[in-house]
Design an enzyme around this catalytic site. Structure first.
Site, short mmCIF file in Angstrom:
data_model
loop_
_atom_site.label_atom_id
_atom_site.label_comp_id
_atom_site.label_asym_id
_atom_site.label_seq_id
_atom_site.Cartn_x
_atom_site.Cartn_y
_atom_site.Cartn_z
N GLU A 53 44.65 7.42 17.12
CA GLU A 53 44.25 7.75 15.91
C GLU A 53 44.88 6.95 14.82
O GLU A 53 44.00 6.31 13.85
CB GLU A 53 43.81 9.20 15.69
CG GLU A 53 42.66 10.09 16.20
CD GLU A 53 42.84 11.40 15.90
OE1 GLU A 53 41.84 12.11 16.01
OE2 GLU A 53 43.74 11.93 15.58
N GLU A 60 19.67 10.28 21.39
CA GLU A 60 18.61 10.08 22.41
C GLU A 60 18.77 9.95 23.58
O GLU A 60 18.19 10.36 24.86
CB GLU A 60 17.37 9.62 21.85
CG GLU A 60 17.42 8.02 21.95
CD GLU A 60 16.11 7.22 21.54
OE1 GLU A 60 15.17 7.22 22.14
OE2 GLU A 60 16.14 6.46 20.54
N GLY A 108 45.33 29.70 11.83
CA GLY A 108 45.41 31.05 12.79
C GLY A 108 45.98 32.25 11.90
O GLY A 108 45.02 33.34 11.87
N CYS A 146 47.18 21.77 10.12
CA CYS A 146 45.64 21.04 9.88
C CYS A 146 45.49 20.72 8.37
O CYS A 146 45.02 19.42 8.26
CB CYS A 146 44.71 22.08 10.30
SG CYS A 146 43.00 21.48 10.06
N CYS A 184 44.82 17.44 10.34
CA CYS A 184 43.23 16.93 10.33
C CYS A 184 42.77 16.66 9.21
O CYS A 184 42.24 15.82 9.25
CB CYS A 184 42.74 18.35 11.03
SG CYS A 184 43.44 19.50 12.07
N LYS A 227 44.47 13.46 7.73
CA LYS A 227 44.04 12.34 8.67
C LYS A 227 42.87 12.07 8.55
O LYS A 227 42.33 10.70 8.76
CB LYS A 227 44.54 12.85 9.97
CG LYS A 227 44.06 11.95 11.32
CD LYS A 227 44.26 12.62 12.52
CE LYS A 227 42.91 13.58 12.83
NZ LYS A 227 42.87 14.36 13.97
N GLY A 283 50.58 7.64 23.32
CA GLY A 283 49.46 7.40 23.97
C GLY A 283 48.22 8.45 23.95
O GLY A 283 47.09 8.29 24.49
N TYR A 298 45.97 11.40 21.34
CA TYR A 298 44.96 11.09 20.70
C TYR A 298 45.55 11.02 19.17
O TYR A 298 44.88 10.03 18.15
CB TYR A 298 44.01 12.16 20.38
CG TYR A 298 44.61 13.79 20.08
CD1 TYR A 298 44.33 13.83 18.41
CD2 TYR A 298 44.98 14.59 20.78
CE1 TYR A 298 44.73 15.11 18.39
CE2 TYR A 298 45.77 15.89 20.26
CZ TYR A 298 45.14 16.30 18.89
OH TYR A 298 45.75 17.30 18.35
N ILE A 299 46.61 11.56 18.81
CA ILE A 299 47.10 11.43 17.62
C ILE A 299 47.76 10.22 17.33
O ILE A 299 47.41 9.39 16.32
CB ILE A 299 48.67 12.40 17.30
CG1 ILE A 299 47.95 13.93 17.36
CG2 ILE A 299 49.21 12.09 16.08
CD1 ILE A 299 49.06 14.98 17.12
N HIS A 320 13.95 9.86 18.14
CA HIS A 320 13.86 8.00 18.15
C HIS A 320 13.69 7.67 16.72
O HIS A 320 12.94 8.06 15.91
CB HIS A 320 12.85 7.59 19.19
CG HIS A 320 12.72 6.31 19.26
ND1 HIS A 320 13.68 5.48 20.17
CD2 HIS A 320 11.95 5.18 18.89
CE1 HIS A 320 13.25 4.31 19.97
NE2 HIS A 320 12.27 4.14 19.29
N ARG A 351 45.15 9.06 28.50
CA ARG A 351 45.09 9.32 29.89
C ARG A 351 44.48 10.77 30.64
O ARG A 351 44.03 10.77 31.50
CB ARG A 351 46.44 9.02 30.74
CG ARG A 351 47.60 9.93 30.42
CD ARG A 351 48.99 9.57 31.07
NE ARG A 351 50.00 10.39 30.53
CZ ARG A 351 50.38 11.51 31.30
NH1 ARG A 351 49.82 11.89 32.21
NH2 ARG A 351 51.24 12.11 30.57
#
Length: 450
Positions: free
Chosen positions: A181, A438, A15, A42, A47, A50, A175, A177-178, A433, A203
């Site tokens: 992952e 799809e 930022g 990041c 990010c 990782k 628990g 996302y970090i 497809h 959660r």
């Protein structure tokens, strides 16, 4: 009143650098201070490294799949030091790119800590003080480790890119996302991974998707234990022992705490300048990213609005356009897609089923199946596609995908959702497809509604 700079940016993350570069492009005299490495969380410790570790951890599975498809393939041992050396070289390259962007824009860069000394003053670590008409705080967040007996022995996500050796036995506490992952990453790299958390994993996400992800994590060998609270960590001759409140005692080579992040505002001088902060230290801003002190603004994770890199970049850009570009604009924080790079991967945009039910009558469309690629290889992987639809307006309120490359798919689905697409407009879109995606346009009947 004369100032040294029109804008002083504190923080060289996503930022901050965007705001500085765009502002300078408007002919503004800009300075930026970064006490660590340009690029912020990041690029340097989040990010980017990782995701490269995610790629590395997926290689054993790719070789196993190749064998199932008829290839004579095998994989040797993982050379952590070789990977780490190449990883750091890539981060060095990216940092040079970020620095070049500031130099080319004419931004004056101070490679030191800066704090706020007043509404228009910034104190540098070398003792000097500079003045600015506007100050933008973009210092991001930092990992949070609660205080407990032995907390000095644990690592955080910042440390995982600098390990001297790959731990054979690894405990990840957390628990979100970090934590999830990294549990998947290190399991893929060959570590024996346990993940303990005081509540259910993931959660805050859609429960049905969360349940599938956790089930697959366990199936891959991650020793998941929920509703576990660690009392203390003790150092032993051969590692570190975690003692849990339920009587569980287990030794590991390393213990990592990924129990959340907090705004990095400690000692920044906000109190002396009169800037209002939330209970967790976050800087309180309005829809223009302006604090209660008119000359001071803040963007990114330090505001604790939506803590994602692309959001910080957009907030910084909007700030520059508004203040220096004569193009006032706000950032819409609604319907922002995100991805969780677990195995399986998770892409999500909008409301979970649980959140949507609180808002009014809904219909829920779900398709769960074994994808062609892994089914042919004999794997028991599962894919889940889910749409949460407003019963009255027919708008798609939530889209959730658990599948390989889910992050790529949710980006495109988010465009339609941002445009206000209805379920019928999804249905009118012809399928591609054979693909997993799809299913998003072929689910005809709701599996649940209210």
């Amino acid at each position: 009143m004369s100032f040294d700079f029109d804008l002083f940016v504190i923080g060289g993350g996503s930022g901050g650098v965007r705001a500085a570069r765009i502002s300078a492009g408007y002919g503004t005299k800009v300075a930026l201070a970064e006490e660590n490495r340009m690029g912020g969380t990041c690029v340097i410790r989040g990010c980017v490294p990782k995701k490269l570790m995610v790629f590395a951890s997926s290689m054993p599975g790719a070789v196993e799949e190749a064998q199932a498809y008829g290839w004579s393939a095998e994989i040797g041992t993982f050379d952590w030091l070789a990977f780490r050396t190449k990883l750091h070289a890539e981060l060095d390259r990216l940092e040079r790119v970020y620095r070049a962007g500031q130099d080319n824009a004419g931004v004056t860069v101070y490679n030191q800590r800066a704090t706020i000394a007043g509404p228009h003053e910034v104190q540098l670590a070398d003792g000097s003080t500079v003045s600015a008409k506007h100050i933008l705080v973009a210092v991001g967040g930092r990992p949070f480790v609660p205080h407990f007996e032995g907390s000095e022995h644990v690592l955080t996500s910042n440390d995982l890119f600098h390990l001297e050796t790959l731990p054979k036995r690894l405990l990840i506490v957390g628990g979100g996302y970090i934590a999830s992952e990294f549990a998947c990453v290190f399991q893929g790299l060959g570590s024996q991974v346990a993940q303990w958390n005081r509540s259910p994993l993931l959660r805050t996400f859609d429960t049905e998707c969360r349940d599938l992800i956790v089930e697959r994590m366990k199936a891959r060998g991650i020793d998941v234990h929920e509703n576990v609270i660690i009392d203390r960590v003790t150092k032993t001759e051969t590692g570190f022992t975690a003692h849990a409140g339920d009587g569980r005692v287990q030794e590991f080579d390393a213990v990592v705490y990924a129990t959340g992040r907090v705004p990095n505002t400690e000692g920044l001088g906000l109190e002396s300048a009169g800037v209002t902060q939330a209970h967790n230290g976050a800087i309180v801003v309005d829809e223009w990213s302006q604090t209660n002190v008119p000359s001071i603004f803040a963007v990114g994770d330090v505001t604790d609005r939506v803590n994602l890199t692309p959001v910080a970049i957009r907030e910084g850009h909007a700030f520059a356009d508004t203040i220096f570009g004569a193009t006032p604009r706000k950032i819409d924080h609604d319907l922002i897609a995100s991805a969780v790079f677990t195995r399986p991967e998770f892409g999500t945009c909008g409301l979970s089923e649980e959140e949507a039910r609180k808002a009014g009558p809904i219909e829920v469309y779900v398709s769960a199946f074994r994808p062609m690629r892994s089914a042919f290889a004999g794997a028991d992987d599962r894919v889940l596609m889910k749409l949460v639809v407003c019963k009255e307006s027919r708008k798609v309120l939530g889209c959730h995908i658990v599948a390989p490359e889910a992050g790529e798919m949710i980006q495109l689905a988010a465009i339609a959702m941002k445009m206000g697409a209805t379920k019928e407009q999804f249905d009118e879109t012809c399928a591609v497809h054979p693909t997993m995606a799809e299913e998003l346009v072929t689910m005809r009947s709701p599996v649940r509604h209210q």
